[in-house]
Design an enzyme around this catalytic site. Structure first.
Site, short mmCIF file in Angstrom:
data_model
loop_
_atom_site.label_atom_id
_atom_site.label_comp_id
_atom_site.label_asym_id
_atom_site.label_seq_id
_atom_site.Cartn_x
_atom_site.Cartn_y
_atom_site.Cartn_z
N GLU A 18 0.87 -1.23 0.12
CA GLU A 18 0.10 -0.17 -0.16
C GLU A 18 0.89 1.33 0.07
OE1 GLU A 18 -0.15 -2.24 2.44
OE2 GLU A 18 -2.22 -2.69 2.91
N ASP A 35 27.93 13.28 -26.97
CA ASP A 35 28.47 14.00 -27.98
C ASP A 35 30.00 14.25 -27.60
OD1 ASP A 35 29.84 15.09 -30.18
OD2 ASP A 35 27.97 16.62 -30.37
N ASP A 37 22.48 19.07 -26.12
CA ASP A 37 22.41 20.41 -25.76
C ASP A 37 21.96 21.23 -27.06
OD1 ASP A 37 24.51 20.60 -26.97
OD2 ASP A 37 25.73 21.73 -25.64
N ASP A 95 20.06 17.51 -30.96
CA ASP A 95 19.81 16.36 -30.24
C ASP A 95 18.58 15.97 -29.95
OD1 ASP A 95 22.84 16.15 -30.10
OD2 ASP A 95 23.00 17.89 -28.57
N ASN A 124 2.58 -13.99 4.66
CA ASN A 124 1.11 -13.79 5.49
C ASN A 124 0.21 -14.30 4.72
OD1 ASN A 124 2.69 -12.64 7.73
ND2 ASN A 124 2.33 -10.28 7.09
N ASN A 130 -1.54 -3.49 9.03
CA ASN A 130 -1.08 -3.06 7.96
C ASN A 130 -0.69 -1.57 8.07
OD1 ASN A 130 -1.29 -5.36 6.47
ND2 ASN A 130 -3.19 -4.75 5.37
N ASP A 160 2.80 -0.22 7.71
CA ASP A 160 2.99 0.82 6.78
C ASP A 160 3.89 2.14 6.96
OD1 ASP A 160 1.74 -0.72 4.80
OD2 ASP A 160 -0.29 0.17 4.99
#
Length: 909
Positions: free
Chosen positions: A335, A378, A653, A657, A721, A746, A750
């Site tokens: 979760e 490059d 750049d 490119d 589990n 949980n 968590d």
């Protein structure tokens, strides 16, 4: 580049002045009997634009500005907050959690539904906020560009033109502008006049050397940059036309006057900008998450029906077990994954921005940085600086001799002084710097003292360099040499050789020597001189004949000081570097060798064209250097690497490119890149430096390592589990754990797992790319999940033994015992599966220690508190805790042994 309209100033606009520009190179060469159309002359261009050499009248400029619009690129609109929030729901794990929350609400499991949906909202908010921050930082970089241009304007038809600076947004077609060294070309222009003008257009074409430019009226010979490479200029299409300069390029040397032919959305720069808007395919992070998500989804879809069927068949229970079945499915789900992924990536991105000035615009790109195993880049500006240095000086036999360098420096100094040039070009700077460092006394200087300094000659005249002659000449007088002038000429090899008194065999031999040096990656300047009787008249290019050839000055690209060390670090991190350059193969190979990077067999663009997709994938995996690459070649090579299973980053750049930036898993650019490259890239560096990329990769691996560790630990524990729950459901006459207890368990787990986002992973994680491979995860969680299930089943036996003679409520005591054991085993898993046996060396993370300790305390004490009975739990007899300690000790030993075996198999121990 798409097909070029004949109206270069008006691609698709009917009201712009018509400017006829010849078509660029087509797919096939024209027949030999058909001559290509000549470039329009300056007068023709001015007439077509309804302009003149004195510039536009202010009123006409204002009218054109209203008609054509401002000279700005079409800005990308910021993504609204609501839309950005909704887009984050497309994450597979977030979508799964959202659906589980809705299912939980549908079966009246409101506690589970509330917690799940809150986690979804928190994750979406965190990701939206971080990406909004990155967008704001990137938008601020747009202010780092030049904003004015020098334009000639008139107040009225008969008024004299006045040169003044105006914002580049106010330029219109027909404006006459002036260009000087260091200026950015503010629009697409055609030259009217030029003096020694060379332009850097690497942002558009990838060429590392400046390109000579001259008006169409001055002829169409090759420019200086191509000549000094000693190789033919192979640029194709409209960018090879010497009379045109394009937005996005900059003036390297010389000066010129030009007329604006295209602005705003009609420039070549904007055309590339528009094409960059297409979406990139799935990145490494997307592919990994989708693979793991579908594995979990299959488990979750299978679990509730199994629970329902098993309980109905063996215990006669019906739909009353549906909330428990949904709780089991939720228990299998990580979760906290969306929250932990977003928090870990956002924390890494914030630290990068704060410590290294690196902006991560798209959070998943930080994971992709950690997964990179190939970095494509490059040569210029990364491995080498954008300037040459002198490698050696050779005589006409090819032997080292400082004489050629000495006279080249004399030419450079006095040409600069007498021609009143604003600044020396890069080649002259390199020659002068090398001359100053000469330590050996010169001999045989032909009339000058062996110790004569470059500045000791008396200057007489200078003929500066221009792209048509491809050479320059300085006329000097030797110290004490009255009555004699010395003409010193340097320039392109071919241009100098044909002005020297040489027989054909000697000229051919010298040209061959120059070609061999060029093949080794060097640029050559030829140097010659002659003595003439002194005269008072002016010197002209007609005097550049009958020269005595002295030798060559060989130059190479200056290496970036930090590049060699950065390449070694990247190699140790398992990142292969591929050099994709538009330069000559010899130039690229030499730079790699000088930096300790084996270039291997250099692959040329012609060879790439001849390869199929499968062949290119194999070649791209083997080769290190690809030369003469166009933007299409770069993108195709990057795509081939991805096809072969490599996670690829591309550093660029320029406009040229953009295709490769899109093709890569991670597009990277420096902050001084062109606007469109910055907005296309996923990661923006403070500067174009491999060291900064190493920092970014390290941050990506830390974040990815924490995410991977969380997934392994959580999924293996959850799977164990679930297996235990299914077994207990079949063995016991009651539910092994109530839905409320599953929810509390949980929540506790968590909360503890959030520590993974702040963990500092072991150094072994940083030594190799971090990739979330579904098959690896499946093997890991299956093996350790079964071990966890075995511990749970052992706990059932312990509970049966401890409760056999106890008066405690069997159902409540069972729930309490399993709740305690679950949290204790999960605390052990968090510590032992994180770093294996390194935990014993004291390297376990502080946040994880604290979280694991808190989890253990809650597991032991919660059933004993007043909260226990409402949750269906009761106190346990002391014998249980004694037996549980034995089970946990055996479980810890089993975990450590299994983890050590796993590390040895992967070479991590």
């Amino acid at each position: 580049m798409s097909s070029v309209p004949e109206n270069a100033a008006a691609a698709g606009t009917g009201d712009r002045p018509a400017v006829v520009v010849p078509m660029p190179g087509a797919a096939a060469d024209p027949p030999a009997t058909v001559r290509p159309p000549a470039a329009p002359t300056s007068l023709q261009v001015l007439r077509s634009l309804d302009s003149g050499p004195r510039g536009l009248v202010e009123a006409e400029a204002e009218e054109r500005l209203a008609r054509f619009g401002e000279n700005i690129l079409p800005a990308w609109r910021p993504v609204p907050w609501p839309l950005r929030f909704v887009r984050t729901l497309r994450d597979p794990f977030t979508s799964v959690l959202f659906c589980l929350g809705l299912v939980s609400a549908a079966v009246d499991a409101w506690g589970t539904a509330s917690v799940t949906l809150v986690l979804v909202v928190v994750s979406c908010l965190l990701r939206s906020a971080e990406e909004h921050r990155a967008d704001r930082a990137t938008a601020a970089l747009r202010e780092l560009v030049a904003t004015t241009a020098t334009v000639l304007r008139r107040s009225g038809p008969d008024a004299a033109p006045q040169a003044r600076d105006i914002p580049i947004g106010e330029l219109v077609p027909g404006d006459v502008i002036r260009l000087g060294p260091g200026d950015l070309v503010p629009a697409d222009v055609q030259l009217l006049r030029a003096s020694g003008l060379t332009v850097h257009q690497s942002a558009l074409t990838g060429e590392s050397a400046p390109v000579g430019k001259h008006p169409a009226d001055a002829g169409q010979r090759e420019g200086a940059a191509a000549a000094l490479h000693s190789v033919p200029d192979e640029a194709a299409g409209v960018f090879a036309q010497r009379q045109l300069c394009f937005q996005g390029s900059s003036v390297a040397s010389g000066s010129g006057t030009a007329v604006v032919v295209a602005t705003g959305a009609d420039t070549r720069f904007a055309a590339a900008y528009d094409r960059s808007a297409h979406r990139r395919g799935a990145s490494a992070f997307d592919r990994s998450v989708q693979g793991i998500s579908w594995t979990l989804i299959r488990f979750m879809l299978l679990t509730p029906p199994l629970v329902l069927m098993a309980n109905a068949a063996l215990r006669g229970r019906g739909l009353e077990t549906l909330p428990f079945a949904v709780a089991v499915a939720v228990g299998l789900t990580p979760e906290m994954l969306p929250v932990i992924v977003t928090t870990a990536l956002a924390r890494g991105a914030s630290q990068l921005a704060r410590n290294s000035g690196v902006i991560v615009k798209r959070l998943p790109a930080l994971h992709d940085l950690g997964a990179i195993d190939v970095l494509c880049l490059d040569k210029t500006g990364t491995l080498t600086q954008d300037r040459p240095v002198v490698d050696r000086s050779l005589d006409r036999a090819g032997n080292p001799d400082p004489q050629a360098l000495h006279w080249a420096a004399v030419n450079a100094m006095w040409t600069l002084q007498l021609a009143d040039l604003p600044a020396p070009d890069a080649l002259d700077e390199a020659v002068l710097d090398a001359s100053e460092q000469l330590e050996e006394p010169l001999s045989g200087t032909g009339g000058g003292s062996p110790h004569t300094a470059v500045g000791s000659y008396d200057a007489v005249a200078a003929l500066p360099f221009d792209p048509v002659r491809r050479l320059s000449t300085a006329v000097v007088r030797l110290p004490g040499g009255f009555g004699t002038h010395v003409l010193v000429t340097k320039g392109a090899v071919e241009a100098v050789l044909k002005r020297c008194d040489l027989d054909p065999e000697e000229r051919e031999r010298l040209a061959g020597l120059a070609a061999r040096e060029a093949a080794e990656g060097l640029r050559l300047l030829a140097v010659a001189r002659t003595e003439r009787p002194a005269r008072l008249g002016t010197y002209t290019p007609a005097d550049e004949h009958g020269l005595d050839f002295l030798g060559f000055v060989a130059l190479r690209d200056a290496l970036t000081p930090s590049a060699a060390e950065a390449l070694e670090v990247l190699a140790r991190r398992g990142v292969a570097v591929k050099v994709l350059t538009g330069d000559h193969p010899g130039t690229a190979a030499r730079a790699c060798r000088d930096l300790g990077l084996d270039p291997g067999q250099v692959v040329s663009a012609e060879e790439v064209d001849a390869l199929s997709a499968a062949e290119l994938a194999r070649a791209a995996d083997r080769a290190t250097v690809f030369a003469r690459c166009t933007p299409g070649h770069k993108a195709r090579i990057v795509a081939a690497l991805r096809t072969s299973g490599r996670t690829t980053g591309f550093l660029g750049d320029g406009v040229n490119d953009l295709p490769a930036l899109h093709a890569a898993d991670v597009g990277i650019c420096p902050r001084n890149a062109v606007d469109v490259a910055r907005e296309t890239a996923d990661v923006v560096l403070a500067e174009k430096d491999l060291g900064a990329i190493d920092h970014a990769i390290t941050a990506g691996r830390r974040s990815s390592g924490n995410i991977a560790t969380y997934l392994r630990i959580t999924l293996s524990s959850n799977l164990g589990n679930v297996i235990a729950m299914l077994a207990a459901g079949l063995l016991l006459p009651f539910l092994p754990m109530l839905p409320a207890q599953v929810l509390v368990q949980n929540l506790c787990f968590d909360a503890a797992q959030l520590a993974f986002a702040f963990d500092r992973p072991a150094s072994s994680v940083l030594r190799r790319p971090t990739v979330l491979r579904p098959r690896d995860f499946l093997r890991f969680i299956t093996g350790f999940g079964l071990l966890n299930a075995a511990a749970d089943l052992a706990t059932f036996a312990v509970l049966a033994l401890a409760l056999h003679d106890s008066r405690a409520d069997g159902q409540a005591a069972f729930h309490s015992g399993w709740f305690t054991e679950n949290l204790l085993t999960q605390a052990l898993v968090m510590l032992l599966l994180r770093t294996g046996r390194r935990t014993a060396e004291g390297r376990s993370g502080g946040p994880l220690r604290a979280a694991a300790a808190g989890l253990a305390v809650v597991g032991v004490l919660l059933p004993l508190t007043p909260l226990g009975p409402p949750l269906g739990m009761s106190a346990l007899p002391p014998l249980y805790y004694l037996l549980l300690a034995s089970v946990l000790a055996l479980y810890a030993c089993g975990l450590a042994a299994a983890r050590n075996r796993y590390d040895r198999k992967r070479g991590l121990s």
